[in-house]
Motif scaffolding. Structure first.
Motif, PDB file in Angstrom:
ATOM      1  N   HIS A 146      -8.763   2.425   7.156  1.00 31.58           N
ATOM      2  CA  HIS A 146      -8.259   1.154   6.631  1.00 31.58           C
ATOM      3  C   HIS A 146      -7.410   1.392   5.381  1.00 31.58           C
ATOM      4  O   HIS A 146      -7.682   2.299   4.600  1.00 31.58           O
ATOM      5  N   SER A 147      -6.383   0.581   5.225  1.00 29.82           N
ATOM      6  CA  SER A 147      -5.637   0.571   3.965  1.00 29.82           C
ATOM      7  C   SER A 147      -6.248  -0.485   3.055  1.00 29.82           C
ATOM      8  O   SER A 147      -6.900  -1.425   3.516  1.00 29.82           O
ATOM      9  N   TYR A 200      -1.316   2.991  -6.844  1.00 31.99           N
ATOM     10  CA  TYR A 200      -0.837   4.170  -6.133  1.00 31.99           C
ATOM     11  C   TYR A 200       0.546   4.522  -6.648  1.00 31.99           C
ATOM     12  O   TYR A 200       1.253   3.720  -7.252  1.00 31.99           O
ATOM     13  N   VAL A 247       0.860  -1.183   0.000  1.00 33.58           N
ATOM     14  CA  VAL A 247       0.000   0.000   0.000  1.00 33.58           C
ATOM     15  C   VAL A 247       0.901   1.239   0.000  1.00 33.58           C
ATOM     16  O   VAL A 247       2.111   1.154   0.221  1.00 33.58           O
ATOM     17  N   TYR A 273      -0.284  10.529   4.336  1.00 28.47           N
ATOM     18  CA  TYR A 273      -1.617  11.071   4.571  1.00 28.47           C
ATOM     19  C   TYR A 273      -1.459  12.211   5.574  1.00 28.47           C
ATOM     20  O   TYR A 273      -1.561  12.041   6.793  1.00 28.47           O
ATOM     21  N   LEU A 331       1.784   5.362   4.464  1.00 27.42           N
ATOM     22  CA  LEU A 331       0.715   5.911   5.292  1.00 27.42           C
ATOM     23  C   LEU A 331       1.089   7.266   5.896  1.00 27.42           C
ATOM     24  O   LEU A 331       0.216   8.096   6.157  1.00 27.42           O
ATOM     25  N   VAL A 339      -5.652   0.631   9.912  1.00 28.84           N
ATOM     26  CA  VAL A 339      -4.471   1.476  10.108  1.00 28.84           C
ATOM     27  C   VAL A 339      -4.332   1.745  11.602  1.00 28.84           C
ATOM     28  O   VAL A 339      -5.278   2.210  12.256  1.00 28.84           O
ATOM     29  N   THR A 360      -3.204   8.352  -5.725  1.00 27.92           N
ATOM     30  CA  THR A 360      -3.826   7.033  -5.618  1.00 27.92           C
ATOM     31  C   THR A 360      -4.853   6.941  -6.744  1.00 27.92           C
ATOM     32  O   THR A 360      -5.399   7.959  -7.189  1.00 27.92           O
TER      33      THR A 360
END
Length: 430
Positions: free
Chosen positions: A231-232, A41, A9, A15, A12, A216, A46
């Motif tokens: 959530h990822s 992504y 993913v 973000y 994080l 997450v 994304t």
């Protein structure tokens, strides 16, 4: 690191203000596009599979970080818009079509978004999802022809594709690495087969799998800020292994225009292309603006990657001098002024260009045998006959001339013997 690590993913920690926009399955974007799954992504975006509620079709929505450059949208508008297209040019249909563009405001800022056709996977994704990492012979010819046609159209419209290093929406089956950030098979996407629009969301999930959600979690145990999704989501895999791609499924779209530019409007001297496929003038003539010929060098490297299993120049842990050495081994001595300015040559070659250390010298023909022909025979696949091999190498040599002005133009590539006799006839069967 602020969050528990989750594989496959986006980062994080990005973000944040200026970064990604948090998106959840079921969100409705722009009052029209219902998010169904994640497609991929990149460092600055994304990309999401969504259902267009107005036209009842599936689309890809690319959501940029709030500090990303929206240039890609402008280039796509120019390439796929309504302005006059040359008669008889099939290249426009090979460019990822732009359906819509808008902005959304969220906790991390204002984000540029654009809507395109969804795709199955990139060519590199198909290879990475394969054991053999090879395309069938007819497929490889058709793919190479389409890519050359797409570049010829792009050049005819006054644009250089360049190196994509900011807004790449990588489809599952590829990982975010420098090897996928340019005019490269990571930016060439397989079209989705007809009929997907007739599937319901539940049918999509049944066929390709439901979104894989993972919570997450902050390492300090505190609650998540509104800038971070709860959530990822692991990207969906819509592709298939490279050796299983058939000619009927080999239709492509050229994507990722974040680094494209028009030489008539913008002088660019810095190449963002990875070392392994970066045109040599970017190193030896850094004050000279890049132009259409830089695409021809990377197009040759991309065609090589389509035809074979191994890249033309091995960029794994390579330095700039390592790549230049490989280029000299394969293509011969550099132009005189480049040769004299390359100080590291003294550690590798005599002044005449002969190696001074005992090492394996691999000519272009040697590389074709070990990287293209031998893997095909080893996997029980058809290899190229001698006449076709010679035509391929003749075309590639002319595309890989060290001096940019000596390279074939994109139109001359299409007129080369290999394109006319082998590649384009396979493309025309599509």
């Amino acid at each position: 690191m602020e969050y528990e690590n989750i594989e496959d993913v986006e980062r994080l920690e990005d973000y944040r203000p200026g970064g990604y926009h948090p998106i959840n399955i079921g969100d409705e974007l722009h009052g029209r596009y219902q998010v169904v799954h994640k497609l991929g992504y990149g460092a600055y975006s994304t990309t999401w599979l969504a259902r267009d509620q107005q036209l009842q079709r599936y689309v890809a929505v690319k959501v940029g970080t709030s500090d990303s450059n929206p240039q890609e949208i402008d280039v796509l508008s120019a390439l796929t818009g309504t302005r006059q297209t040359p008669v008889g040019s099939p290249g426009k249909a090979l460019i990822l079509p732009l359906f819509d563009k808008f902005r959304i405001k969220g906790p991390n800022g204002v984000h540029p978004c654009h809507v395109t056709a969804p795709a199955r996977s990139s060519l590199s994704g198909a290879k990475e999802g394969s054991y053999t990492r090879l395309f069938q012979l007819d497929v490889s010819r058709a793919l190479a022809a389409q890519l050359a046609i797409a570049i010829a159209y792009t050049h005819a419209q006054g644009y250089v594709h360049g190196g994509e290093s900011h807004c790449s929406a990588l489809l599952r089956g590829t990982t975010f690495s420098p090897a996928h950030l340019d005019l490269h098979i990571g930016n060439v996407l397989f079209r989705l087969p007809l009929g997907l629009d007739h599937l319901s969301v539940e049918q999509i999930y049944k066929k390709y799998g439901k979104p894989d959600l993972e919570s997450v979690v902050r390492l300090d145990g505190r609650s998540l800020p509104p800038s971070v999704p709860s959530h990822s989501i692991t990207p969906i895999w819509l592709g298939e292994p490279s050796e299983e791609v058939t000619l009927t499924g080999a239709k492509i779209l050229l994507a990722d225009w974040g680094e494209a530019f028009a030489p008539s409007q913008h002088l660019r001297r810095e190449s963002h292309t990875p070392l392994s496929i970066r045109p040599p003038e970017a190193r030896f003539e850094p004050s000279t603006p890049l132009s259409f010929s830089s695409d021809i060098w990377t197009l040759a490297c991309s065609i090589w990657a389509i035809l074979g299993q191994k890249p033309l120049f091995d960029g794994f842990l390579a330095t700039q001098d390592d790549i230049t050495c490989e280029q000299v081994d394969a293509l011969g001595i550099l132009p005189p002024e480049w040769w004299q300015n390359w100080e590291a040559r003294l550690n590798r070659f005599t002044e005449a260009g002969s190696p001074i250390k005992k090492r394996l010298i691999r000519s272009l023909e040697d590389r074709f045998e070990t990287g293209v022909q031998r893997p095909r025979r080893r996997e029980g696949m058809v290899s190229f006959e001698l006449e076709e091999r010679d035509a391929i190498l003749a075309m590639l040599r002319s595309m890989l001339a060290f001096r940019p002005e000596n390279r074939l133009t994109s139109n001359e590539v299409l007129k080369s013997e290999w394109m006319r006799k082998w590649a384009i006839p396979e493309y025309e069967k599509l």
